[in-house]
Design a protein around this motif. Sequence first.
Motif: not given
Length: 115
Positions: A2-24
Motif C-alpha cells: 500500500c502506497l500513499g501517492i501524491p496528487g494535485r486536486i483539480v476539482d472539489v465537489y460534494d457527493h452524497a454529503g461527502l467532500r470529494m475531489a478529482t486528483v491528478d
Amino acid sequence: MCLGIPGRIVDVYDHAGLRMATVDFGGVRREVCLAYTPEADEGVYVIVHVGFAITTVDEAEARRTLEVLREMGGAVEGELGEPLPAGPGGERDRAERPRSDARAAHGGADPGAGR
C-alpha cells in the motif's frame, strides 16, 4: 503493498454529503475523498491512500515523490490501476484538460474512477 501517492486536486465537489475531489497523479486522475483533509482545495497537493486524501504536501515534495514512484515501475500500477505517464510535465500538461463528457453527464462523479 500500500502506497500513499501524491496528487494535485483539480476539482472539489460534494457527493452524497461527502467532500470529494478529482486528483491528478501526474496524468492519471481518480476520485478521492477529502474527509480527512478539510483544508485541502483546488491546486493543493495531497497524499492519497486507498481513495482518501490523508494529508497535504507541498508541490516540490509531491513532484520528487512522483519521480521516485515512476522509477519503481509496477508499484504505482497496483494502487492506481495503471502506470504513471513517463516524464516531468505530464501532470501540468494534463491538469488543465476539461473534464470528460462521461463525468459531466454524471453530475461530476467519474463513473470509472477508483477502478
